[in-house]
Design an enzyme around this catalytic site. Sequence first.
Site, short mmCIF file in Angstrom:
data_model
loop_
_atom_site.label_atom_id
_atom_site.label_comp_id
_atom_site.label_asym_id
_atom_site.label_seq_id
_atom_site.Cartn_x
_atom_site.Cartn_y
_atom_site.Cartn_z
N PRO A 88 0.81 -1.23 0.00
CA PRO A 88 0.00 0.00 0.00
C PRO A 88 0.84 1.27 0.00
O PRO A 88 0.33 2.36 -0.28
CB PRO A 88 -0.84 -0.12 1.28
N GLU A 115 0.94 -7.06 8.29
CA GLU A 115 1.28 -5.63 8.32
C GLU A 115 2.39 -5.27 7.35
O GLU A 115 2.77 -4.12 7.24
CB GLU A 115 1.65 -5.19 9.74
N ARG A 153 -2.74 -8.01 -21.34
CA ARG A 153 -3.60 -7.63 -22.46
C ARG A 153 -2.92 -6.66 -23.42
O ARG A 153 -3.40 -6.44 -24.52
CB ARG A 153 -4.94 -7.09 -21.96
N ASP A 168 -8.33 1.74 -26.38
CA ASP A 168 -8.65 1.87 -24.96
C ASP A 168 -8.93 3.28 -24.52
O ASP A 168 -8.36 4.23 -25.03
CB ASP A 168 -7.49 1.37 -24.10
#
Length: 244
Positions: A88, A115, A153, A168
């Site tokens: 994160p 954690e 992709r 896209d």
Amino acid sequence: MRFDLLTIFPDLFVSPLQEGIISRAIQDKKIEVVVHNIRDFAVDRHAMTDDRPFGGGEGMVMKPEPLASALAHVQEEAPGGRVVLLSPQGRMFTQRLAEEFAALDHLVLVCGRYEGVDERIRAHFVDEEISIGDYILTGGELAAMVLVDAISRLLPGVLGCENSALQDTFSRGLLKHPQYTRPRVFASYEVPEVLLSGDHAAIAEWRLVASVRQTMKLRPELLTKIVFSPEEIKILRRHGITTG
Ligand code: 9D3
């Protein structure tokens, strides 16, 4: 391209790799995905992969030895991969980064749990840390799968021409225009007349205008970065849209 995934929950990858475009890319040998269970590299009697933090505090930390040993194993099997820790705290994953990674031959994705991982792994065994967005997941596995999906992709031959990566949303920076299929009238709502007209120039114009309107409404911040051609500017002005 080869992906090595290091995880304590290898089963999380089973169905995402067995369905749709990704599964076909594996069959066609456009990508190779090797999932490694970090627990297999734990040495102690209980095959522990986590431990309590030095200095005390909440939660558990992933032990360094099993991770280092799993990374060494990958390095022996296939040397030279870029080692990415999903975390994160990482740099945000974007379409631009997906394009950068798609140019590489080999990515090693380390999925953290608890954690986080012991700092010595992060500092000395990892090339970069990547986050997929500002929200909290329970671990790095789903994030790693997002990278595999978004990168794969983009590789040559993975998508059919019908849904080519060139069309896209983010390659142009505009959102896609609305799409309709049969029936022509659904729940009393009709398909815009122009799309049934067969007039390809008029359809292209309608789509450009619809794309710009959709982007203004949903993601106005994207519009500041877009470069329109003189032809597009003329069309947009005819529909009362002025471009900066
Ligand atoms: C209390 C501090 N937390 C950090 C905000 C600890 C923490 C929470 C969740 C540590 C790891 C995790 C698990 N998340 C990931 O491993 C993760 C993640 C994410 O939570 N959000 C966005 N991208 C990613 S990539 C890996």
